[in-house]
Design an enzyme around this catalytic site. Structure first.
Site, PDB file in Angstrom:
ATOM      1  N   ARG A 172     -22.999  39.629 -14.677  1.00  0.00           N
ATOM      2  CA  ARG A 172     -22.751  41.246 -15.000  1.00  0.00           C
ATOM      3  C   ARG A 172     -23.692  41.613 -16.060  1.00  0.00           C
ATOM      4  NH1 ARG A 172     -16.615  39.515 -15.344  1.00  0.00           N
ATOM      5  NH2 ARG A 172     -16.549  39.667 -17.787  1.00  0.00           N
ATOM      6  N   ARG A 176     -33.714  43.287 -19.296  1.00  0.00           N
ATOM      7  CA  ARG A 176     -34.756  44.336 -18.882  1.00  0.00           C
ATOM      8  C   ARG A 176     -36.087  44.163 -19.563  1.00  0.00           C
ATOM      9  NH1 ARG A 176     -30.136  48.025 -19.997  1.00  0.00           N
ATOM     10  NH2 ARG A 176     -28.841  48.281 -18.028  1.00  0.00           N
ATOM     11  N   ARG A 248      -7.067  34.377 -20.603  1.00  0.00           N
ATOM     12  CA  ARG A 248      -7.510  34.502 -22.212  1.00  0.00           C
ATOM     13  C   ARG A 248      -6.723  35.720 -22.547  1.00  0.00           C
ATOM     14  NH1 ARG A 248      -9.153  30.195 -24.426  1.00  0.00           N
ATOM     15  NH2 ARG A 248     -10.622  31.339 -25.814  1.00  0.00           N
ATOM     16  N   ARG A 278     -16.368  39.904 -31.524  1.00  0.00           N
ATOM     17  CA  ARG A 278     -17.057  41.363 -31.762  1.00  0.00           C
ATOM     18  C   ARG A 278     -16.134  42.187 -32.735  1.00  0.00           C
ATOM     19  NH1 ARG A 278     -16.529  44.018 -25.566  1.00  0.00           N
ATOM     20  NH2 ARG A 278     -14.271  43.557 -25.466  1.00  0.00           N
ATOM     21  N   GLU A 299     -12.206  41.144 -33.112  1.00  0.00           N
ATOM     22  CA  GLU A 299     -11.482  40.821 -31.707  1.00  0.00           C
ATOM     23  C   GLU A 299     -11.612  39.375 -31.432  1.00  0.00           C
ATOM     24  OE1 GLU A 299     -12.761  43.344 -28.546  1.00  0.00           O
ATOM     25  OE2 GLU A 299     -12.539  41.714 -27.014  1.00  0.00           O
ATOM     26  N   TYR A 347     -10.798  40.386 -12.548  1.00  0.00           N
ATOM     27  CA  TYR A 347     -11.244  41.057 -13.524  1.00  0.00           C
ATOM     28  C   TYR A 347     -11.477  42.450 -12.800  1.00  0.00           C
ATOM     29  CZ  TYR A 347     -13.710  43.450 -17.212  1.00  0.00           C
ATOM     30  OH  TYR A 347     -14.046  44.322 -18.011  1.00  0.00           O
ATOM     31  N   ASP A 349     -12.936  46.456 -13.266  1.00  0.00           N
ATOM     32  CA  ASP A 349     -13.203  47.636 -14.135  1.00  0.00           C
ATOM     33  C   ASP A 349     -12.671  48.662 -13.859  1.00  0.00           C
ATOM     34  OD1 ASP A 349     -15.261  46.789 -16.033  1.00  0.00           O
ATOM     35  OD2 ASP A 349     -16.839  46.752 -14.503  1.00  0.00           O
TER      36      ASP A 349
HETATM   37  P1  FAD Z   1      -2.927  47.411 -16.631  1.00  0.00           P
HETATM   38  O1  FAD Z   1      -3.759  48.257 -17.550  1.00  0.00           O
HETATM   39  O2  FAD Z   1      -2.897  45.899 -17.183  1.00  0.00           O
HETATM   40  O3  FAD Z   1      -1.480  48.114 -16.275  1.00  0.00           O
HETATM   41  C1  FAD Z   1      -0.546  47.288 -15.687  1.00  0.00           C
HETATM   42  C2  FAD Z   1       0.844  47.620 -16.490  1.00  0.00           C
HETATM   43  O4  FAD Z   1       2.025  47.105 -15.926  1.00  0.00           O
HETATM   44  C3  FAD Z   1       0.857  47.756 -17.832  1.00  0.00           C
HETATM   45  O5  FAD Z   1       1.041  48.752 -18.532  1.00  0.00           O
HETATM   46  C4  FAD Z   1       2.030  46.677 -18.074  1.00  0.00           C
HETATM   47  O6  FAD Z   1       2.763  46.941 -19.370  1.00  0.00           O
HETATM   48  C5  FAD Z   1       2.959  46.787 -16.814  1.00  0.00           C
HETATM   49  N1  FAD Z   1       3.832  45.553 -16.320  1.00  0.00           N
HETATM   50  C6  FAD Z   1       3.318  44.403 -16.196  1.00  0.00           C
HETATM   51  N2  FAD Z   1       4.465  43.674 -15.910  1.00  0.00           N
HETATM   52  C7  FAD Z   1       5.729  44.410 -15.811  1.00  0.00           C
HETATM   53  C8  FAD Z   1       6.958  44.269 -15.465  1.00  0.00           C
HETATM   54  N3  FAD Z   1       7.600  43.254 -14.900  1.00  0.00           N
HETATM   55  N4  FAD Z   1       7.881  45.403 -15.488  1.00  0.00           N
HETATM   56  C9  FAD Z   1       7.296  46.696 -16.189  1.00  0.00           C
HETATM   57  N5  FAD Z   1       5.857  46.973 -16.403  1.00  0.00           N
HETATM   58  C10 FAD Z   1       5.119  45.837 -16.148  1.00  0.00           C
HETATM   59  N6  FAD Z   1     -12.898  48.678 -17.375  1.00  0.00           N
HETATM   60  C11 FAD Z   1     -13.905  49.227 -17.634  1.00  0.00           C
HETATM   61  O7  FAD Z   1     -14.293  50.085 -16.647  1.00  0.00           O
HETATM   62  N7  FAD Z   1     -14.778  49.557 -18.822  1.00  0.00           N
HETATM   63  C12 FAD Z   1     -14.507  48.752 -19.884  1.00  0.00           C
HETATM   64  O8  FAD Z   1     -15.189  49.042 -20.749  1.00  0.00           O
HETATM   65  C13 FAD Z   1     -13.409  48.134 -20.089  1.00  0.00           C
HETATM   66  N8  FAD Z   1     -13.251  47.080 -20.885  1.00  0.00           N
HETATM   67  C14 FAD Z   1     -12.163  46.079 -21.097  1.00  0.00           C
HETATM   68  C15 FAD Z   1     -12.037  45.618 -22.071  1.00  0.00           C
HETATM   69  C16 FAD Z   1     -11.063  44.656 -22.000  1.00  0.00           C
HETATM   70  C17 FAD Z   1     -10.812  43.898 -23.517  1.00  0.00           C
HETATM   71  C18 FAD Z   1     -10.250  44.366 -20.878  1.00  0.00           C
HETATM   72  C19 FAD Z   1      -9.004  43.242 -21.036  1.00  0.00           C
HETATM   73  C20 FAD Z   1     -10.504  45.019 -20.015  1.00  0.00           C
HETATM   74  C21 FAD Z   1     -11.375  46.116 -19.867  1.00  0.00           C
HETATM   75  N9  FAD Z   1     -11.531  46.960 -18.996  1.00  0.00           N
HETATM   76  C22 FAD Z   1     -12.676  47.796 -18.760  1.00  0.00           C
HETATM   77  C23 FAD Z   1     -10.816  46.759 -17.455  1.00  0.00           C
HETATM   78  C24 FAD Z   1      -9.437  47.696 -17.489  1.00  0.00           C
HETATM   79  O9  FAD Z   1      -8.732  47.488 -18.586  1.00  0.00           O
HETATM   80  C25 FAD Z   1      -8.586  47.537 -16.245  1.00  0.00           C
HETATM   81  O10 FAD Z   1      -9.614  48.060 -15.022  1.00  0.00           O
HETATM   82  C26 FAD Z   1      -7.411  48.453 -16.169  1.00  0.00           C
HETATM   83  O11 FAD Z   1      -6.435  48.384 -17.428  1.00  0.00           O
HETATM   84  C27 FAD Z   1      -6.698  48.122 -14.886  1.00  0.00           C
HETATM   85  O12 FAD Z   1      -5.337  48.920 -14.585  1.00  0.00           O
HETATM   86  P2  FAD Z   1      -4.195  48.163 -13.894  1.00  0.00           P
HETATM   87  O13 FAD Z   1      -3.428  49.525 -13.734  1.00  0.00           O
HETATM   88  O14 FAD Z   1      -4.295  47.310 -12.823  1.00  0.00           O
HETATM   89  O15 FAD Z   1      -3.316  47.309 -14.979  1.00  0.00           O
HETATM   90  N1  UDP Z   2     -21.594  37.079 -23.257  1.00  0.00           N
HETATM   91  C1  UDP Z   2     -22.199  36.870 -24.342  1.00  0.00           C
HETATM   92  N2  UDP Z   2     -22.554  37.376 -25.352  1.00  0.00           N
HETATM   93  C2  UDP Z   2     -22.451  38.530 -25.518  1.00  0.00           C
HETATM   94  C3  UDP Z   2     -21.758  39.589 -24.568  1.00  0.00           C
HETATM   95  C4  UDP Z   2     -21.421  38.835 -23.316  1.00  0.00           C
HETATM   96  O1  UDP Z   2     -22.235  35.512 -23.857  1.00  0.00           O
HETATM   97  O2  UDP Z   2     -23.059  39.255 -26.677  1.00  0.00           O
HETATM   98  C5  UDP Z   2     -20.865  36.737 -22.069  1.00  0.00           C
HETATM   99  C6  UDP Z   2     -19.591  36.578 -22.243  1.00  0.00           C
HETATM  100  O3  UDP Z   2     -19.338  35.219 -21.644  1.00  0.00           O
HETATM  101  C7  UDP Z   2     -19.090  37.566 -21.410  1.00  0.00           C
HETATM  102  C8  UDP Z   2     -20.047  37.879 -20.225  1.00  0.00           C
HETATM  103  O4  UDP Z   2     -21.392  37.513 -20.751  1.00  0.00           O
HETATM  104  O5  UDP Z   2     -17.753  37.134 -20.826  1.00  0.00           O
HETATM  105  C9  UDP Z   2     -20.033  39.179 -19.616  1.00  0.00           C
HETATM  106  O6  UDP Z   2     -19.905  40.209 -20.691  1.00  0.00           O
HETATM  107  P1  UDP Z   2     -19.275  41.341 -20.623  1.00  0.00           P
HETATM  108  O7  UDP Z   2     -20.064  42.395 -21.569  1.00  0.00           O
HETATM  109  O8  UDP Z   2     -19.477  41.936 -19.227  1.00  0.00           O
HETATM  110  O9  UDP Z   2     -17.910  41.012 -21.001  1.00  0.00           O
HETATM  111  P2  UDP Z   2     -16.540  41.726 -20.799  1.00  0.00           P
HETATM  112  O10 UDP Z   2     -16.719  43.187 -20.775  1.00  0.00           O
HETATM  113  O11 UDP Z   2     -15.769  41.154 -19.794  1.00  0.00           O
HETATM  114  O12 UDP Z   2     -15.846  41.430 -22.170  1.00  0.00           O
END
Ligand code: FAD
Ligand code: UDP
Length: 382
Positions: A172, A176, A248, A278, A299, A347, A349
């Site tokens: 991912r 560069r 996780r 981070r 975090e 996972y 986006d």
């Molecule tokens: P969710 O957002 O998880 O929504 C599911 C919903 O269902 C929740 O509100 C939950 O409360 C509800 N639910 C679950 N079970 C039940 C139940 N039994 N009854 C009622 N409600 C329920 N994507 C990016 O494009 N860019 C980013 O920078 C990025 N950063 C991220 C960073 C982190 C730390 C994480 C974990 C994800 C990140 N993502 C990012 C991904 C992004 O969060 C997801 O693409 C998005 O949230 C998916 O939406 P969803 O609706 O499928 O799931």
């Molecule tokens: N990663 C790392 N060091 C960093 C950033 C990322 O080792 O400073 C690794 C880590 O295992 C992470 C993966 O690269 O899960 C993908 O990075 P990304 O930024 O896509 O992580 P996410 O958005 O899933 O937290």
């Protein structure tokens, strides 16, 4: 038709909107007290800063239709993710780029020189087909950069040694040989001016959509609906009867600061001795706003317990075997489709989530208008 959607995150909102526009009657339930799922943003009471409550979210996509879609609901402003990392008492630029390489090795190499240096003196070119995260890192950047930036971070993030993780996780991140420090490659990148919750509220703003918050789904609620779209955890739908899929989870430790704490939105910590992965300083996600005060989240990543929020699906060999069993159960379940990051245990986006949600709604509309069977999954979770 009467349709129930479980989850008011991006998946539920996008599917709900499209089906409402096609004339269906939509009810959405979510156990949380807010919409937007894990993308939820809200203003911090103390500082007034817009906070990414469940971790930093940056919108990036090559999918023009998805970009046009989100912009039709709320204005997006330009935002480029420029991540820094602290290692060996110094701050470096991520993803690994020419600045990182020159600073790390104390050199002033041009692109071709750096490329030749990494390939001939750092990378382990004896690895022809990297399978694990560690092999991928050793093959493309070599031991020194791997140990400084990836090894410790990955052990903290995943609770596993990089030799046990698939190469796909590291793929991912680009390497560069120029000074481009944009974390993403994508053509369209930005941040919703009023946060992601405003985006999702606008998507849900339709007369045929009713949202019930603080309402946890149970299977008997499906009675009376023609179809259910379920975006909660796949194993949760079946009351974890075969066991739990591994995730996780994250803990965020909030602190506030007068002024600017770290000068950027995201600072990673590559060393295992630092317990967090981070620090996010949220005001830098809204550079068009001005705040004297600042709010930051440290975090921490750990194994997800039964009462924790599932964040990252682990998808190791054991989880995949269990997933296959749940997928088989789901396929025997009538009138329910499993969608989104939790419903398909992947996972995703945000842009991919929206793309899949639009396609699922289209798939439902065409199947129901032809009298066909609506599938349990619109994409194969395996
Ligand atoms: P969710 O957002 O998880 O929504 C599911 C919903 O269902 C929740 O509100 C939950 O409360 C509800 N639910 C679950 N079970 C039940 C139940 N039994 N009854 C009622 N409600 C329920 N994507 C990016 O494009 N860019 C980013 O920078 C990025 N950063 C991220 C960073 C982190 C730390 C994480 C974990 C994800 C990140 N993502 C990012 C991904 C992004 O969060 C997801 O693409 C998005 O949230 C998916 O939406 P969803 O609706 O499928 O799931
Ligand atoms: N990663 C790392 N060091 C960093 C950033 C990322 O080792 O400073 C690794 C880590 O295992 C992470 C993966 O690269 O899960 C993908 O990075 P990304 O930024 O896509 O992580 P996410 O958005 O899933 O937290």
């Amino acid at each position: 038709m009467k349709i129930l959607l479980v989850g008011a995150g991006l998946s539920g909102a996008v599917i709900g909107r499209k089906l409402a526009e096609a004339g269906h009657d939509i009810t959405i339930v979510d156990s949380r007290s807010h919409v937007a799922g894990n993308c939820h943003t809200e203003r911090d009471d103390e500082t007034g800063v817009m906070v990414h409550v469940y971790g930093p979210h940056i919108f990036h996509t090559d999918d023009e239709e998805v970009w046009t879609y989100v912009n039709s609901f709320t204005p997006f402003l330009p935002y480029k993710n420029r991540v820094k990392t602290t290692a060996k008492g110094t701050v470096f630029s991520l993803p690994i780029n020419l600045h990182t390489i020159n600073q790390f090795f104390g050199r002033a190499m041009r692109p071709e020189e750096a490329h030749a240096f990494i390939t001939s003196e750092q990378a382990d070119t004896s690895i022809s087909d990297p399978q694990t995260f560690e092999e991928q890192a050793m093959r493309f950047v070599g031991k020194d950069l791997y140990e400084a930036f990836f090894k410790g971070y990955t052990i903290k993030q995943w609770g596993m040694h990089p030799s046990e993780l698939p190469a796909s996780i590291l793929k991912r991140l680009p390497v560069r040989f120029n000074y481009d420090d944009n974390y993403f490659f994508h053509k369209f990148q930005g941040m919703p001016e009023q946060g992601y919750t405003a985006l999702i509220e606008a998507i849900l703003d339709h007369p045929s959509i009713t949202v019930h918050l603080e309402t946890t789904f149970s299977r008997d609620q499906a009675d009376g609906y023609d179809h259910v779209f379920y975006s909660g955890p796949l194993d949760g739908y079946f009351d974890y009867e075969l066991g739990r899929l591994g995730y996780r989870t994250l803990d965020f430790e909030r602190f506030s600061h007068d002024g600017d704490y770290q000068g950027c939105a995201v600072m990673n910590y590559g060393e295992e001795s630092v317990p967090y992965t981070r620090i996010t300083e949220h005001k830098h996600f809204s550079p068009w706003e001005s705040h004297d005060q600042s709010v930051c989240y440290r975090e921490f990543s750990r194994e997800c317990g039964p009462d924790d929020i599932p964040y990252y699906p682990i998808r190791q060999v054991d989880e995949k075997a269990l997933l296959a069993e749940y997928v088989a159960l789901a396929k025997q379940t009538a009138r329910v489709s499993f969608v989104g990051r939790l419903g398909t245990y992947r996972y995703l986006d945000m842009d991919v989530t929206i793309r899949e949600a639009l396609d699922a709604a289209d798939g439902f509309l065409s199947a129901s208008s032809n009298g066909g069977k609506v599938p349990a999954f619109f994409v194969d979770p395996l």
